[in-house]
Design an enzyme around this catalytic site. Structure first.
Site, PDB file in Angstrom:
ATOM      1  N   MET A  94       0.833  -1.203   0.000  1.00 40.50           N
ATOM      2  CA  MET A  94       0.000   0.000   0.000  1.00 40.50           C
ATOM      3  C   MET A  94       0.872   1.260   0.000  1.00 40.50           C
ATOM      4  O   MET A  94       0.402   2.352   0.289  1.00 40.50           O
ATOM      5  CB  MET A  94      -0.937  -0.001   1.211  1.00 40.50           C
ATOM      6  CG  MET A  94      -1.935  -1.165   1.137  1.00 40.50           C
ATOM      7  SD  MET A  94      -3.497  -0.810   1.903  1.00 40.50           S
ATOM      8  CE  MET A  94      -2.981  -0.539   3.584  1.00 40.50           C
ATOM      9  N   GLY A 124      10.823  -3.058   5.712  1.00 45.13           N
ATOM     10  CA  GLY A 124      10.044  -4.305   5.660  1.00 45.13           C
ATOM     11  C   GLY A 124       9.660  -4.630   4.228  1.00 45.13           C
ATOM     12  O   GLY A 124       9.886  -5.739   3.735  1.00 45.13           O
ATOM     13  N   HIS A 125       9.090  -3.631   3.537  1.00 48.53           N
ATOM     14  CA  HIS A 125       8.751  -3.815   2.124  1.00 48.53           C
ATOM     15  C   HIS A 125      10.014  -4.111   1.307  1.00 48.53           C
ATOM     16  O   HIS A 125      10.010  -4.951   0.406  1.00 48.53           O
ATOM     17  CB  HIS A 125       8.107  -2.546   1.549  1.00 48.53           C
ATOM     18  CG  HIS A 125       6.849  -2.113   2.236  1.00 48.53           C
ATOM     19  ND1 HIS A 125       6.799  -1.011   3.055  1.00 48.53           N
ATOM     20  CD2 HIS A 125       5.593  -2.626   2.215  1.00 48.53           C
ATOM     21  CE1 HIS A 125       5.551  -0.858   3.504  1.00 48.53           C
ATOM     22  NE2 HIS A 125       4.810  -1.817   3.019  1.00 48.53           N
ATOM     23  N   ARG A 145       2.200   2.670   9.378  1.00 43.74           N
ATOM     24  CA  ARG A 145       1.370   3.333  10.388  1.00 43.74           C
ATOM     25  C   ARG A 145       2.184   3.876  11.569  1.00 43.74           C
ATOM     26  O   ARG A 145       1.645   4.648  12.368  1.00 43.74           O
ATOM     27  CB  ARG A 145       0.279   2.390  10.886  1.00 43.74           C
ATOM     28  CG  ARG A 145      -0.799   2.121   9.842  1.00 43.74           C
ATOM     29  CD  ARG A 145      -2.023   1.431  10.427  1.00 43.74           C
ATOM     30  NE  ARG A 145      -3.142   1.464   9.501  1.00 43.74           N
ATOM     31  CZ  ARG A 145      -3.498   0.462   8.684  1.00 43.74           C
ATOM     32  NH1 ARG A 145      -2.816  -0.656   8.674  1.00 43.74           N
ATOM     33  NH2 ARG A 145      -4.537   0.590   7.874  1.00 43.74           N
TER      34      ARG A 145
HETATM   35  P1  AMP Z   1       1.406  -2.951   3.475  1.00 43.13           P
HETATM   36  O1  AMP Z   1       1.975  -1.913   2.572  1.00 43.13           O
HETATM   37  O2  AMP Z   1       1.400  -2.577   4.919  1.00 43.13           O
HETATM   38  O3  AMP Z   1       0.069  -3.484   2.995  1.00 43.13           O
HETATM   39  O4  AMP Z   1       2.395  -4.196   3.409  1.00 43.13           O
HETATM   40  C1  AMP Z   1       2.754  -4.772   2.185  1.00 43.13           C
HETATM   41  C2  AMP Z   1       3.503  -6.059   2.461  1.00 43.13           C
HETATM   42  O5  AMP Z   1       4.677  -5.766   3.219  1.00 43.13           O
HETATM   43  C3  AMP Z   1       2.687  -7.066   3.287  1.00 43.13           C
HETATM   44  O6  AMP Z   1       2.909  -8.371   2.768  1.00 43.13           O
HETATM   45  C4  AMP Z   1       3.253  -6.911   4.667  1.00 43.13           C
HETATM   46  O7  AMP Z   1       3.135  -8.065   5.463  1.00 43.13           O
HETATM   47  C5  AMP Z   1       4.710  -6.599   4.364  1.00 43.13           C
HETATM   48  N1  AMP Z   1       5.320  -5.907   5.508  1.00 43.13           N
HETATM   49  C6  AMP Z   1       4.875  -4.776   6.107  1.00 43.13           C
HETATM   50  N2  AMP Z   1       5.654  -4.466   7.166  1.00 43.13           N
HETATM   51  C7  AMP Z   1       6.598  -5.437   7.233  1.00 43.13           C
HETATM   52  C8  AMP Z   1       7.699  -5.684   8.116  1.00 43.13           C
HETATM   53  N3  AMP Z   1       7.982  -4.891   9.147  1.00 43.13           N
HETATM   54  N4  AMP Z   1       8.463  -6.767   7.878  1.00 43.13           N
HETATM   55  C9  AMP Z   1       8.193  -7.593   6.834  1.00 43.13           C
HETATM   56  N5  AMP Z   1       7.177  -7.419   5.970  1.00 43.13           N
HETATM   57  C10 AMP Z   1       6.387  -6.352   6.164  1.00 43.13           C
END
Ligand code: AMP
Length: 282
Positions: A30, A36-37, A188
Site C-alpha cells: 500500500m 520491511g517492504h 502506520r
Molecule cells: P502494506 O503496505 O502494509 O500493505 O504491506 C505490504 C507487504 O509488506 C505485506 O505483505 C506486509 O506483510 C509486508 N510488511 C509490512 N511491514 C513489514 C515488516 N515490518 N516486515 C516484513 N514485511 C512487512
C-alpha cells in the site's frame, strides 16, 4: 525501472517479459515503503528475473472510520526505494483504474481463517484484501508473490485463497523486519508521536516475552498470552484489541503450544492500531 498507472501497461510489459522466458515476482503493497517492504522486494529480485511492486492504498480493505484518507502516501520516495531494492516496474493505479464504479464481484473468504484475530475487529478487511490480491494476480500473472509474516493472518488467508481458487502463484512468506529497538516496521508508525512511539514498544516486548516462554518449554498457550497481556496492560497508552494463540495455518484458537502456533496481537497505541506476532514451531 518505470512507474505505470494502467492495467494495460502492466499487461503489455509482463507479456514482453514472458515471451523472453523471464520469471516475474510480485510484491503487493500500500506504499509509503520502508525496510520491511524492501526486504520483500530484495528477495523477489533475487528469486525472479523481474519484479513488479504494486503501490496502491486499497479502499475496499478499510472499514468505516478507519484510516483510508489519512494513510500516508509518497510515491517519489517509494520509487527511490524500489529502484534501490531491484524492482523492475511499479504499478501505481488510481482507484478508478482498479475498481469499476459498478463492480459487482468480490472475493470473500468465509469460515475459520477470517473469524478470529483481525477478522473479528475488521469484518470486511479480508474480503478487500482477497479481492485486490486476486485482481493483482490476474493483472500481473506472477510466478511468485511475496508477503510479510508481519501480517501473519493475511499470509494464511492468501495461501488458502490461492489453494481454493487454483491460482498458479507460489506464495512466499518473509520474516518481520524491526526497528533497532524492536518495534515492527509499519507505515502506520508515522502516526505515533514521540510518547506513543515509546509506548508502542510494549508490543515487541510482549512478543519477546511470549517467545522466550514458548522456547523455554511453556506448553500452556493461555499462560503465554496472559503474561503478554499483563505486560501490555502496564503501558497506560495501550489498549488491547486481542492477544491470541492460534494454529498458524488454520487460524483456529489453540490452548497448547503444539504444531505451528501463531501468537498474534493487535494493540491500539492512542488512536493507532498496531499488530505484531511470533510463530512457534513445537
Ligand atoms: P502494506 O503496505 O502494509 O500493505 O504491506 C505490504 C507487504 O509488506 C505485506 O505483505 C506486509 O506483510 C509486508 N510488511 C509490512 N511491514 C513489514 C515488516 N515490518 N516486515 C516484513 N514485511 C512487512
Amino acid at each position: 525501472m518505470k512507474t505505470v498507472k494502467t492495467v494495460e501497461e502492466v499487461r503489455a510489459q509482463v507479456k514482453e517479459w514472458k515471451i523472453s522466458g523471464l520469471t516475474v515476482g510480485l510484491v503487493p503493497t500500500m506504499g509509503f515503503l520502508h525496510e520491511g517492504h524492501k526486504s520483500l522486494i530484495t528477495r523477489a529480485a533475487a528469486e525472479n528475473d523481474r519484479v513488479v511492486v504494486s503501490d496502491f492504498v486499497n479502499p475496499t480493505q478499510f472499514g468505516e472510520g478507519e484510516d483510508l484518507e489519512s494513510y500516508p502516501r509518497d510515491i517519489k520516495r517509494d520509487e527511490a526505494l524500489c529502484l534501490e531494492a531491484g524492482a523492475s516496474l511499479i504499478f501505481h493505479p488510481e482507484v478508478s483504474e482498479m475498481y469499476f464504479p459498478d463492480a459487482c464481484t468480490m472475493v470473500d473468504m468465509r469460515g475459520e481463517l477470517t473469524a478470529e484475530l483481525c477478522g473479528k475487529t475488521r469484518p470486511i478487511h479480508f474480503r478487500g484484501v482477497c479481492t485486490v490480491v486476486s485482481k493483482l494476480f490476474n493483472i500481473v500473472t506472477p510466478d511468485r508473490a511475496y508477503f510479510g509474516q508481519k501480517d501473519a493472518q493475511q499470509l494464511a488467508v492468501i495461501k488458502r485463497m490461492v489453494r481454493d481458487l487454483n491460482f498458479g502463484v507460489e506464495i512466499v512468506g518473509c520474516p518481520i523486519i524491526r526497528e533497532a529497538d524492536g518495534l515492527a516496521k509499519s507505515s502506520r508508525n508515522t502516526y505515533l508521536d514521540s510518547q506513543e512511539r515509546q509506548a508502542a514498544l510494549c508490543l515487541s516486548k510482549a512478543v519477546a516475552l511470549g517467545k522466550s516462554m514458548a522456547e523455554g518449554g511453556e506448553k500452556n498457550a493461555e499462560k503465554i498470552t496472559a503474561a503478554m497481556t499483563a505486560l501490555i496492560k502496564e503501558e497506560p497508552l495501550a489498549k488491547i484489541d486481542y492477544v491470541k494463540a492460534v494454529n498458524a495455518e488454520t487460524i483456529k484458537p489453540v490452548t497448547e503450544m503444539s504444531g505451528e502456533v501463531l501468537v498474534a496481537m493487535a494493540v491500539y497505541i492512542g488512536k493507532t492500531r498496531l499488530i505484531d506476532n511470533f510463530i512457534f514451531k513445537a
